[in-house]
Write an enzyme that holds these catalytic residues in place. Structure first.
Site, PDB file in Angstrom:
ATOM      1  N   CYS A  41       2.754  -6.334  -4.449  1.00  0.00           N
ATOM      2  CA  CYS A  41       3.192  -6.613  -3.076  1.00  0.00           C
ATOM      3  C   CYS A  41       4.419  -7.512  -3.052  1.00  0.00           C
ATOM      4  O   CYS A  41       5.032  -7.700  -2.008  1.00  0.00           O
ATOM      5  CB  CYS A  41       2.064  -7.258  -2.282  1.00  0.00           C
ATOM      6  SG  CYS A  41       0.563  -6.311  -2.434  1.00  0.00           S
ATOM      7  N   CYS A  52       1.957 -13.062  -1.369  1.00  0.00           N
ATOM      8  CA  CYS A  52       1.037 -13.001  -2.501  1.00  0.00           C
ATOM      9  C   CYS A  52       1.006 -11.573  -3.034  1.00  0.00           C
ATOM     10  O   CYS A  52       1.266 -10.631  -2.301  1.00  0.00           O
ATOM     11  CB  CYS A  52      -0.364 -13.416  -2.068  1.00  0.00           C
ATOM     12  SG  CYS A  52      -0.982 -12.428  -0.694  1.00  0.00           S
ATOM     13  N   HIS A  85       0.801  -2.956   6.110  1.00  0.00           N
ATOM     14  CA  HIS A  85       1.324  -3.478   4.848  1.00  0.00           C
ATOM     15  C   HIS A  85       1.458  -2.384   3.797  1.00  0.00           C
ATOM     16  O   HIS A  85       0.625  -2.253   2.918  1.00  0.00           O
ATOM     17  CB  HIS A  85       0.383  -4.612   4.375  1.00  0.00           C
ATOM     18  CG  HIS A  85       0.664  -5.125   3.016  1.00  0.00           C
ATOM     19  ND1 HIS A  85       1.936  -5.359   2.536  1.00  0.00           N
ATOM     20  CD2 HIS A  85      -0.183  -5.460   1.994  1.00  0.00           C
ATOM     21  CE1 HIS A  85       1.852  -5.807   1.287  1.00  0.00           C
ATOM     22  NE2 HIS A  85       0.583  -5.868   0.933  1.00  0.00           N
TER      23      HIS A  85
END
Ligand SMILES: NC(=O)c1ccc[n+]([C@@H]2O[C@H](COP(=O)([O-])OP(=O)(O)OC[C@H]3O[C@@H](n4cnc5c(N)ncnc54)[C@H](O)[C@@H]3O)[C@@H](O)[C@H]2O)c1
Lengths: 457, 433
Positions: free
Chosen positions: B93, B418, B386
């Site tokens: 990510c 994160c 996301h």
């Protein structure tokens, strides 16, 4: 959008069928391509009386590369004519009109497909003498009838020259309309009178790149007519700022990239739309704005008897109020990113705004309103050399008209002198002509792009 | 030779497509499709057709083997000049932000004058791998010379071996999904359900308000009929969220607080951000919204239980602050990626904890709390969605615009993301006025 009928009756089998049944066979219109000569053939320049503009018209055509019919060739019936231009500005008496007939009559059977008949008159409203006014006004009747008589994509139009422009060097104002009406760019403009005023004219260094170095804003550019307008301006040298709703952004980005322009996602009805536009121009384009094309528009059709405030208001807001607000911001001479002096505003009206249309009271209100706006604003901005004009498209083949039920659509598309719907590019070419640097002599006008539709004619 | 002089890299602007839920309108769009159209939207916004950009760095987390050159292929399919070089980046990510750090670094060093960072991810069009046994057999068969040998290689297959393996959102070293990891961290930090739901509501409301005021008009370009993020629920509320059942940490009993509402959904989407030297931006009459000041990446040992999987940003930020001589309170905006509402809340709690800051960060005093009104002011991943690699560039562009738009003379923003594998990528932007 395709007009299958026109393709069919012009194709191998369809051609024969249409002929036998006596069906109308709409001509596939000649349309502009880069590098194309102004005319596909030679032109005749004629005159009525002393025809004061005849020399200038001849000169202009010659310098534009047009081959002129002279001497023997004029009367040899074998040569087809691509255009006939007649200076009738000197006509003052009813009997002078017979001279015009005399010039036109022998040419009509010799016209090539998509030929152009262009009559140049003088503005009848400027004649105090009743017979002179009547004679000049009569030209309009002749041209409009001729438009209906001509076949095979040929058109007839009328330029009405201001008395003041008739004298001296002011004759340059004629070149831009002359080139437009003779060329394939005016394919779908038929039976229209256009008034020409004296003005300072900037002849472009290259007539194929009149907008070189200019910044042009086009609203509603994501699709349809707006996308075509963006394409034409970019082809002719402009950097185009393509504006459309954020929700139309996907198509807008495609248009912008296709024309090497920029996409600005903006709802023109937003209260700060004008400011955002000006800021964008100021930040991204050195603050210079040359042309604004108000094309974005919507329909919310319903009989007036069934129209609620919402349907009413949204159409008036998008089609009319938004451009008034945006103009106000862009026309503030002190605002960075505002419209430059000598700039151009072109709005898209509609034949519905001229003729009215059942179920379109709100739309017709907005489009008629545009005409009022253009008249008032053009007068206001004359001293800044900004011209303000409108085009009034008739039936144009777009997604908007593809939604009309088949029967109505077929009627809409055929009831005009060219027996076919126009293409978005026809509207775009007309707008680009009005916005051109050499078109300073045309302001406050509404030019119909309707193939001489019978609606409101 | 003298070390190269550095200069500022500025954020010019960004573009993304609205993020969709997995299986939604982008179900049949590939990473390359989405990245290409996102680049083209950026090109249209900034008038970059035919422009040679210094480089494009982007990536995807869920990636097909055929996409080995994803970013370069997207560039070739876009309206950028084909002379624009590109490479793929992959840091879970953190991909998008790491790509921006790489590009900004090269600009700062004067190696390039302009660059695009981005990422795409699709959970709908995720690669499906064949079972390890089948893969071996297929490879052996393709290496075999004769037909008989080929058949022999395949003959040993058992039915169970032809079942495909779909990618799982699980850590290879623990077998636990990211949600299960975070559920443990949240329980450890005693992060309550209601706090998480409140953060979620704020995310949706902030995002909806930003759309309504036209904030995203020059950040988002619609795609395949989707004009706003599909996950956005403008009318969500604490009451509505309270009705959802926990989906992670169900073995934790009452300590199970993480629901489908306060966790990000699997999403599809792509984003890109244009960075440049100030000169390049000025020469192209393009805006400079914010300076890319500095960045830091940290990693934690979540494998042996010493730290939570998503806690690395809690380590990266203090290191970055120390280097920049800033305190946690020296910011006007905080963009903390909402992998889960509880990730944001544990990170904030950690910075407030004296014990954590002393024992784990080696600090004399806790970093302290932040003004929550400055947190994710235009919504974040809980509402937006996301698509893993697309989040970084989304946040960089959004924050840069917010910094530029705010009225003050100066403005500073902190980004914290994160990532899987126990990593965290953080960065600082400063407004250019
Ligand atoms: N098609 C015809 O036959 C015809 C005839 C006469 C006049 N017109 C006029 O021509 C213009 C273009 O028509 P078209 O056929 O291309 O229609 P269209 O619907 O294909 O295109 C209109 C464009 O305007 C955009 N738009 C609408 N509201 C907007 C807003 N608030 N802000 C920014 N953009 C907005 C739309 O998103 C769309 O892209 C309109 O003004 C229309 O009224 C069309």
């Amino acid at each position: 959008m395709t007009d299958r009928y026109t393709s069919f009756v012009n194709g191998g089998v369809g051609k024969g069928v249409a002929k036998r049944l006596g069906l109308p066979r709409p001509q596939v219109l000649r349309r502009y391509e880069v590098g194309q000569p102004l005319l596909d053939g030679s032109a005749l320049v004629g005159g009525v009386g002393d025809a004061p503009l005849r020399g200038a018209l001849t000169e202009t055509l010659r310098s534009a590369g047009v081959e002129l019919l002279e001497g023997e060739a004029v009367s040899s019936s074998g040569t087809k004519m691509a255009a006939v231009v007649v200076d009738a500005t000197a006509a003052r008496l009813i009997t002078d009109l017979d001279d015009l007939r005399g010039v036109l009559q022998p040419t009509l059977r010799r016209l090539a497909p998509c030929a152009r008949v262009l009559v140049v008159g003088s503005d009848p409203d400027q004649h105090a003498d009743p017979q002179a006014a009547a004679t000049q006004r009569a030209l309009e009747g002749i041209v409009r009838s001729l438009g209906k008589e001509l076949r095979a994509g040929a058109t007839a139009n009328l330029l009405l020259v201001d008395e003041a422009a008739l004298s001296g060097s002011a004759v340059e104002v004629l070149e831009s309309p002359l080139r437009f009406f003779l060329s394939a760019r005016s394919a779908y403009v038929d039976g229209q009178p256009v008034r020409i005023r004296p003005a300072e004219v900037h002849e472009p260094a290259d007539w194929t790149q009149p907008f070189a170095g200019q910044v042009v804003v086009v609203t509603g550019a994501a699709r349809g007519i707006g996308a075509s307008i963006a394409t034409v301006f970019s082809r002719d040298g402009a950097h185009v700022v393509c504006v459309d709703l954020p929700a139309a952004g996907e198509a807008l980005a495609k248009t912008a990239n296709r024309v090497d322009g920029t996409a600005l996602q903006l709802d023109i009805t937003a209260p700060d739309a004008g400011e955002r536009l000006a800021q964008h121009i100021a930040a991204r384009h050195g603050g210079r704005l040359d042309v604004v094309v108000h094309n974005a528009g919507i329909t919310r059709d319903k009989l007036l008897a069934n129209t609620d405030a919402d349907r009413w208001g949204s159409v008036l807001d998008v089609n009319l109020a938004a451009q008034l607000r945006i103009n106000e911001v862009l026309l503030d001479p002190d605002r960075p990113g505002g419209l430059a002096d000598g700039g151009r505003i072109v709005s898209v009206s509609s034949t519905s705004g001229i003729a009215g249309n059942r179920g379109q009271a709100n739309y017709a209100a907005s489009k008629a309103g545009v005409i009022g706006l253009v008249h008032a604003l053009s007068a206001q901005l004359a001293d800044r050399r900004i011209t303000v004009n409108a085009v009034a498209p008739g039936f144009i083949e777009t997604e908007m008209t593809a939604k009309i039920p088949l029967g109505t659509r077929e009627v809409g598309r055929r009831i005009n002198s060219l027996s076919q719907g126009g293409q978005p590019v026809d509207v775009a070419e007309t707008i680009a002509w009005l916005a051109g640097p050499a078109s300073g002599g045309i302001t406050g006008q509404v030019v119909r792009v309707c193939g001489q539709s019978q609606l409101g004619a | 030779m003298a070390p190269p002089a550095t200069r500022s890299a500025v954020v010019v602007g960004g573009n993304r497509i609205p993020f969709a839920r997995a299986g939604g309108p982008y179900a049949h769009a590939s990473n390359q499709d989405m990245l290409t159209v996102t680049l083209d939207g950026l090109v249209a916004r900034f008038g970059l057709t035919g422009e040679r950009i210094g480089e494009v760095a982007a990536g995807a987390v869920l990636k097909h083997s055929r996409d080995f050159n994803l970013t370069r292929e997207a560039v070739l399919g876009s309206r950028l000049s084909p002379h624009t070089p590109a490479y793929d980046v992959q840091q879970a990510c953190g991909t998008g932000l790491e790509a921006a750090i790489l590009v900004a670094g090269k600009i700062a060093l004067g190696q390039i004058d302009s660059g695009i960072a981005g990422g795409a991810d699709t959970a709908s069009d995720a690669p499906i791998a064949v079972n390890e046994g089948l893969r071996r057999a297929l490879l052996d068969a393709s290496h075999a010379r004769s037909t008989v040998d080929k058949l022999k290689a395949l003959a040993g297959l058992r039915p169970g071996q032809v079942v495909p393996e779909t990618p799982r959102n699980a850590e290879p070293r623990t077998g636990l999904s990211m949600g299960e990891h975070q559920a443990r961290t949240a329980a450890e930090w005693q992060i309550g359900r209601e706090e998480q739901d409140a953060l979620t509501v704020a995310s949706h409301h902030h995002l909806a308000a930003a759309y309504d005021r036209g904030f995203f008009d020059d950040l988002v370009t619609p795609y395949l009929g989707l004009t706003r993020d599909q996950n956005l629920r403008p009318d969500t509320s604490l009451e509505k969220l309270a009705r959802l059942k926990p989906v992670f940490g169900k073995d934790l009993g009452d300590a199970a607080t993480m629901t489908a509402g306060n966790s990000t959904p699997l999403s599809d989407g792509a984003s890109a951000v244009l960075l440049a030297s100030e000169n390049w931006a000025a020469e192209h009459s393009l805006p400079a919204l914010a300076r890319f000041v500095d960045a830091e990446t940290a990693a934690v040992d979540y494998v042996h239980g010493a730290e939570g999987l998503l806690m690395a940003p809690a380590y990266a930020v203090p290191r970055l602050l120390a280097r920049q001589g800033l305190s946690l309170q020296d910011f006007d905006y905080y963009e903390i990626h909402e992998a889960f509402a509880s990730t944001v809340l544990t990170t904030l709690a950690a910075w407030q904890s004296e014990q954590f800051c002393r024992e784990r960060l080696g600090l004399d005093a806790p970093l302290g709390s932040i003004d929550r009104d400055k947190l994710n002011v235009n919504g974040s991943s809980l509402a937006v969605g996301h698509p893993f690699a697309a989040t970084g560039a989304r946040i960089v562009a959004t924050l840069a615009k917010e910094l530029h738009d705010q009225p003050g003379e100066t403005g500073r923003g902190l980004i914290s993301i994160c990532a899987a594998g126990g990593q965290g990528v953080v960065a600082i932007l400063e407004a250019v006025k």
